[in-house]
Design an enzyme around this catalytic site. Structure first.
Site, short mmCIF file in Angstrom:
data_model
loop_
_atom_site.label_atom_id
_atom_site.label_comp_id
_atom_site.label_asym_id
_atom_site.label_seq_id
_atom_site.Cartn_x
_atom_site.Cartn_y
_atom_site.Cartn_z
N CYS A 194 0.82 -1.23 0.00
CA CYS A 194 0.00 0.00 0.00
C CYS A 194 0.85 1.27 0.00
O CYS A 194 0.34 2.35 -0.32
CB CYS A 194 -0.94 0.01 1.20
N ASN A 251 -10.11 -0.43 0.11
CA ASN A 251 -8.65 -0.37 0.09
C ASN A 251 -8.15 -0.90 -1.26
O ASN A 251 -8.39 -2.06 -1.58
CB ASN A 251 -8.12 -1.22 1.25
N HIS A 271 -3.28 6.80 2.81
CA HIS A 271 -3.72 5.52 2.27
C HIS A 271 -5.08 5.18 2.88
O HIS A 271 -5.28 5.31 4.09
CB HIS A 271 -2.70 4.44 2.60
#
Ligand code: ACO
Length: 325
Positions: A113, A282, A252
């Site tokens: 990520c 996500n 994020h």
């Protein structure tokens, strides 16, 4: 003297949506649980024949057009992904071929990520050193290809998408400072155990569902808040700025509770934290990229303001970048 900055931005989200009520029909879960625990309402799902390079190529075309450039003007492509089309060739090479960026060198990075933030930092080095004029960085993920649709703890969290950015010498949207870190001792908290040289694919690895993403969510949650705040503060300090100089944080998008906890620990109001997790879930390396593109398109950042991109992910990895718009 001009420094490395953002010349163009673009993103691509596959059109098909998977809502929480769709998930209620697939696993034992509820819209209420997913919304209150994660902030996610829906996520995008790429169709079967679409791979990460297809999503990334669409985002790249948009970013190159936004920069007023042609694909031939790109000197280097760096793609951040944990869902490459295949082990090799690099997804960057596949994107290069798809978009016709025939003058570009290509490689991928794996920082989960944090990948998009890391690619921004790498691009900054190549541009500031004078080696390359135009570096295309791409965060692209087809996470739904590694999600275990029988595991309710993870399958509700992830989605597909891509974002891209052309980095080159610029007067505006300049990258002022950055910070990158890693803690390999936490690698086991987020992984796809099989399919590499440690556990090559066998009938057993498939039967044991070891080719899917595994996560120790509670542990990741606790670490995430601490390391995102630390990374953001370090990058802000390196830029010679203070927390109050930052107009917008673009973190994020892993979980709304993580984002709210980060705001609290940083001591900034919620309005200064960009959030689009409700729409996409996500998307790993694509999350920060798409959030940056949307923050820009929604005019959330004015000329002269400071923005912090900050991320954490599998590895564990973490990093932040300060940009002066
Ligand atoms: N629907 C309904 N109930 C569920 C679901 C679901 N989808 N998933 C779990 N539950 C249940 C659990 O079984 C548990 O039940 P129990 O109390 O009877 O045992 C209960 O809900 C609570 O489970 P917890 O795991 O404690 O839930 P938590 O509040 O910690 O939320 C979550 C879980 C959302 C995963 C959270 O821990 C989180 O967001 N962690 C961070 C994840 C993350 O940031 N990942 C990013 C990195 S991804 C990358 O790098 C690729």
């Amino acid at each position: 003297m001009q420094k490395a900055g953002i010349l163009g931005l673009g993103c691509y989200l596959p059109p098909k949506k998977l809502t929480n009520s769709d998930l209620e029909k697939m696993v034992e879960t509820s819209d209420e649980w997913i919304t209150t625990r994660t902030g996610i309402k829906e996520r995008r799902i790429a169709s079967k024949e679409v791979a990460a390079s297809d999503l990334g190529a669409e985002a790249s075309r948009a970013a190159i057009k936004d920069a007023g450039l042609l694909p031939e003007d790109i000197d280097l492509i760096i793609t951040a992904t944990i869902t490459p089309d295949m082990a090799f060739p690099a997804t960057s090479c596949i994107i290069q071929d798809k978009i016709g960026a025939k003058n570009a060198a290509c490689f991928d990075i794996n920082a989960a990520c944090s990948g998009f933030v890391f690619t921004m930092v790498i691009a900054q080095q190549f541009v500031n050193s004078g080696l390359y004029n135009h570096v295309l960085v791409v965060g692209t993920e087809k996470l739904t290809s590694i999600v275990d649709w029988k595991d309710r703890l993870t399958c509700v969290l992830f989605g597909d998408g891509a974002g891209a950015c052309v980095v080159g010498k610029s007067k505006n949207r300049v990258i002022l400072s950055s910070f990158m870190g890693a803690d390999g001792s936490g690698g086991h908290l987020l992984s796809v155990p099989a399919g590499g040289s440690r556990l090559p694919a066998t009938e057993d690895t498939v039967k044991d569902r070891l080719h899917f993403l595994k996560m120790e969510g509670n542990e990741v949650f606790k670490i995430a808040v601490r390391i995102m705040v630390d990374a953001a503060n370090k990058a802000i300090k390196k830029a010679g700025l203070g927390r109050d100089d930052i107009s917008l944080f673009i973190p994020h998008q892993a979980n709304i509770r993580i984002l709210l906890a980060v705001a609290k620990r940083l001591g900034v109001p919620q309005e200064k934290i960009f959030m689009n997790i409700e729409k996409y879930g996500n998307m790993s390396a694509a999350s920060t990229a798409v959030a940056l593109v949307e923050a820009s398109q929604e005019n959330r950042i004015k000329k002269g303001e400071h923005v912090v991109l900050v991320a954490f992910g599998g590895g564990l990895t973490y990093g932040a970048v300060v940009v002066k718009w």
